[in-house]
Motif scaffolding. Structure first.
Motif: not given
Length: 157
Positions: A62-82
């Motif tokens: 469950f930690v792997v699934l939650a961490l992967s989802l969190l990392v994917t959402v945060v990485s693909l947000r435009a504001k994160t890398w602006q």
């Protein structure tokens, strides 16, 4: 389970997240980051079951699934890398085409030594020029013999 086993599982989880971010953001299209992420997550799940039993293994999944989802959402947000994006604006001008302003036979002065390339002043404008003579010294009088590819072709008078 001791603290070292828990530290190893956490380290593998963090490495898996790091490699997933690397695959999504820095190395998209290459499978290397995804494979390393899967290997790290797989090792974390294996050690979760081996060192912590059934409950620890399920929690690790469950930690792997939650961490992967969190990392994917945060990485693909435009504001994160602006904040890492280049915000400077380039305000420059290219070389102006001398063809409409310069005519064959016009005279000017060499602003730099033409050997064979340099700059000339013709009619108050500065242009890049190429000499048909081998060298033209600075401040020498020149005459336009043609225009080719944004370059004025000149000869020494």
């Amino acid at each position: 389970m001791n603290i070292y086993d828990m530290g190893l599982i956490i380290l593998l989880l963090l490495l898996g997240a790091f490699f997933l971010v690397a695959e999504l953001v820095f190395l998209p299209g290459t499978i290397l980051g995804a494979l390393l992420s899967l290997a790290s997550y797989g090792a974390a799940i294996y050690f979760g079951f081996a060192k912590c039993g059934l409950g620890g293994g399920i929690v690790t999944i469950f930690v792997v699934l939650a961490l992967s989802l969190l990392v994917t959402v945060v990485s693909l947000r435009a504001k994160t890398w602006q904040r890492f994006a280049l915000k400077d604006k380039m305000d420059g001008v290219g070389t102006k085409d001398p063809a409409p302003l310069v005519e064959v036979g016009q005279r000017g002065v060499a602003l730099s030594r033409l050997s064979p390339m340099g700059t000339v002043s013709i009619g108050g404008n500065v242009y890049e020029a190429k000499s048909i003579d081998s060298y033209v010294d600075q401040r020498s009088d020149i005459e336009v013999v043609g225009v080719e590819n944004f370059t004025v072709i000149v000869k020494k008078i």
